[in-house]
Design a protein around this motif. Structure first.
Motif, PDB file in Angstrom:
ATOM      1  N   ILE A  14       0.847  -1.209   0.000  1.00  0.00           N
ATOM      2  CA  ILE A  14       0.000   0.000   0.000  1.00  0.00           C
ATOM      3  C   ILE A  14       0.880   1.256   0.000  1.00  0.00           C
ATOM      4  N   SER A  15       0.645   2.113  -0.998  1.00  0.00           N
ATOM      5  CA  SER A  15       1.357   3.395  -1.067  1.00  0.00           C
ATOM      6  C   SER A  15       0.331   4.516  -1.231  1.00  0.00           C
ATOM      7  N   LYS A  16       0.631   5.662  -0.633  1.00  0.00           N
ATOM      8  CA  LYS A  16      -0.283   6.808  -0.709  1.00  0.00           C
ATOM      9  C   LYS A  16       0.521   8.097  -0.730  1.00  0.00           C
ATOM     10  N   GLY A  64      -6.738  11.330  -5.057  1.00  0.00           N
ATOM     11  CA  GLY A  64      -6.051  10.478  -6.036  1.00  0.00           C
ATOM     12  C   GLY A  64      -5.988   9.002  -5.691  1.00  0.00           C
ATOM     13  N   GLY A  65      -6.672   8.581  -4.607  1.00  0.00           N
ATOM     14  CA  GLY A  65      -6.687   7.151  -4.270  1.00  0.00           C
ATOM     15  C   GLY A  65      -5.343   6.661  -3.750  1.00  0.00           C
ATOM     16  N   PHE A  66      -5.086   5.350  -3.913  1.00  0.00           N
ATOM     17  CA  PHE A  66      -3.853   4.758  -3.385  1.00  0.00           C
ATOM     18  C   PHE A  66      -3.387   3.642  -4.314  1.00  0.00           C
ATOM     19  N   GLU A  67      -2.151   3.188  -4.088  1.00  0.00           N
ATOM     20  CA  GLU A  67      -1.634   2.036  -4.836  1.00  0.00           C
ATOM     21  C   GLU A  67      -1.608   0.830  -3.903  1.00  0.00           C
ATOM     22  N   ASP A  80     -14.246   1.961  -1.530  1.00  0.00           N
ATOM     23  CA  ASP A  80     -14.049   3.362  -1.886  1.00  0.00           C
ATOM     24  C   ASP A  80     -15.036   4.279  -1.169  1.00  0.00           C
ATOM     25  N   ALA A  81     -15.724   3.733  -0.162  1.00  0.00           N
ATOM     26  CA  ALA A  81     -16.627   4.550   0.663  1.00  0.00           C
ATOM     27  C   ALA A  81     -16.824   3.814   1.988  1.00  0.00           C
TER      28      ALA A  81
END
Length: 535
Positions: A14-16, A64-67, A80-81
């Protein structure tokens, strides 16, 4: 058995990034069914961001969300919610209670999931005219309370309940949700008494025994050793380790959390100071501060003239309360003496009159006049306290705009404040440049003691180095006594002569910058049990 090797939750790689700042860098978090898994790390390690991703919070998806991937029960989960997290059986017990005081225990447990029954009218005119099925709701509430072993009447109002019981009602509400698989406990014991905290840990074990997984976010190492099966440590947005509790120790966990970085944040500067224990700049005795979330509960400190004295500790433990109490921003009691003279703690501005300047941790709320120019922000306090930047023309006092502008330009150059000029509004500057304006204003009153709280929060590494090196320069060249309050242990250890660690509103220990990581970790963890601190 296959059951024991599968993960209920598997967050991988997980990256943000927030506006170019990477707050998570390839983090993993894996939790088995029925496991109590501690998520640990200092403030800013990335725990909150990781949980925001798990819960699908808007702050993640509007930036922009996350990886990376999130799997629940071995299947890819798109969350996503927040309501999607609930659909996957994920719940949270918050540190700040999400209860409605005027509602009963039952109503709080069932809020948003009320049970209704049809009436004669509703059969013809629709479900809106159904009435609440209080009997069914009470039965559900009773079962949820019983499941966590809590004997409390379901019809009493939440207002007036002890804080520990409010926490337990929150837990019962999550347990009552159908299909709950994973519960996140965020610092659940922070506001509890010792006996309530012990009770909560027992409740967590009860929940886990029913096959529900728990993510336990805490700074208290003794609690982790008592209830957790395993732990993950994050540091500076990176995954450090996943350990089974049986294979680790308090000292090792503390070292993993603190993990000193090798790079020095400031270049060495010549030090010709002679610090004397007899020459005290500020003496604090039995100091209490009523700052919500940062209570100070009786601290004694002597800060020597000419030293850089650090105050560290985890969030909510009281370190930020100390400067706010000294400056008179929150109600406080005890004694604070500045070069032998006692401050009037009830008089706002008395600390300024005694030559103490403060750079607040809350630069937008307290530190700056956001709609005013950089120039006005820099000279404002000196005008009020010292009548500086004011010229007398006969009986009148006028603002000396030339002197103010010249001084602002000097400060802009000295601190490398990136701006269009001294007339630009402070509110339109970046966080780092706002911090430099706060520092410029504090220095403009030519203080004898400078308090800086979270001096580099939210600013980039280049600006960080400049601010910290300038503080050291002021200390070495002007002999300025500096009190630095920071969550960044690396900063404190780079600059300070001594560092006081505050835990649970009290002084845990005064350490030297080169003391071991384990000593810092243990002091910051503020272990409730003396024996843990002595391991």
């Amino acid at each position: 058995m296959q059951l024991e090797t599968r993960y209920l939750l598997n967050m991988e790689n997980i990256s943000k990034e927030y506006f170019g700042n990477r707050v998570l860098k390839g983090v993993n978090l894996q939790v088995k069914p029925g496991e109590i898994h501690a998520l640990m790390g200092e403030n800013g390690a990335g725990k909150s961001t990781l949980m925001n991703i798990l819960f699908g919070m808007p702050v993640i998806h509007s930036t922009g969300g996350f990886e990376g991937t999130v799997e629940i029960d071995g299947k890819l989960a798109v969350i996503d919610a927040p309501h999607k997290a609930m659909d996957f059986g994920i719940g949270m017990v918050h540190q700040e209670f999400m209860l409605i005081p005027g509602f009963t225990v039952t109503e709080n447990i069932k809020v948003g999931r009320e049970i209704s029954k049809p009436t004669l009218l509703s059969r013809f005119l629709g479900r809106n005219l159904e009435t609440l099925d209080m009997d069914s709701m009470r039965r559900d509430a009773k079962k949820a309370l019983s499941d966590i072993g809590l004997s409390i009447e379901e019809y009493v109002k939440v207002a007036g309940l002890p804080i520990g019981y409010m926490q337990f009602v929150e837990i019962a509400r999550e347990i009552d949700k159908t299909g709950i698989k994973l519960l996140v406990f965020d610092e659940p014991t922070a506001v509890l008494t010792e006996s309530e905290a012990e009770r909560l840990l027992e409740i967590m074990k009860t929940i886990a025994s029913k096959g529900i997984a728990i993510i336990f976010i805490t700074h208290r190492l003794d609690e982790v050793m008592t209830v957790a099966d395993s732990l993950t440590v994050l540091r500076d947005g990176e995954f450090v380790a996943r350990k089974d509790i049986k294979d680790t120790s308090v000292v090792e966990i503390a070292e993993l959390m603190i993990g000193r970085k090798v790079e020095k944040l400031v270049d060495d500067q010549e030090d010709t100071r002679i610090l004397s224990d007899d020459d005290i700049a500020m003496s604090i005795e039995d100091f209490h501060v009523q700052m919500p979330g940062e209570m100070v509960k009786g601290i004694d400190l002597d800060i020597r003239r000419g030293e850089i004295f650090g105050i560290g500790g985890l969030a909510g433990q009281g370190k930020v309360g100390i400067p706010n109490g000294i400056m008179g921003l929150y109600e406080s009691e005890g004694a604070v003496r500045v070069f032998g003279e006692e401050l009037d703690l009830k008089k706002l501005g008395n600390a300024l009159e005694h030559g103490i300047a403060n750079v607040s941790e809350d630069r937008r709320g307290v530190g700056l006049l956001l709609d005013e120019s950089i120039e006005n922000n820099i000279v404002f306090t000196a005008m009020q306290i010292k009548e500086d930047f004011i010229k007398k023309v006969g009986p009148m006092k006028l603002f000396d705009s030339k002197k103010a502008k010249d001084h602002a330009l000097d400060m802009i150059k000295l601190l490398d404040i990136r701006c269009t000029g001294p007339k630009q509004t402070a509110g339109s500057l970046s966080g780092g440049n706002q911090q430099k304006v706060c520092l410029a204003r504090a220095l403009t009153i030519d203080p004898e003691i400078l308090i800086v709280s979270e001096p580099t929060r939210g600013i980039d590494i280049g600006a960080k180095k400049l601010v910290l090196e300038y503080l050291v320069k002021l200390n070495r060249e002007k002999g300025l006594t500096i009190i630095m309050v920071s969550s960044e242990l690396v900063e404190l250890r780079s600059l300070c002569d001594r560092i006081a660690i505050v835990s649970d509103g009290k002084l845990a220990k005064i350490l030297k910058p080169n003391d071991s990581d384990a000593e810092f970790g243990l002091a910051m963890a503020g272990s409730r049990k003396e024996s843990v601190g002595n391991e």
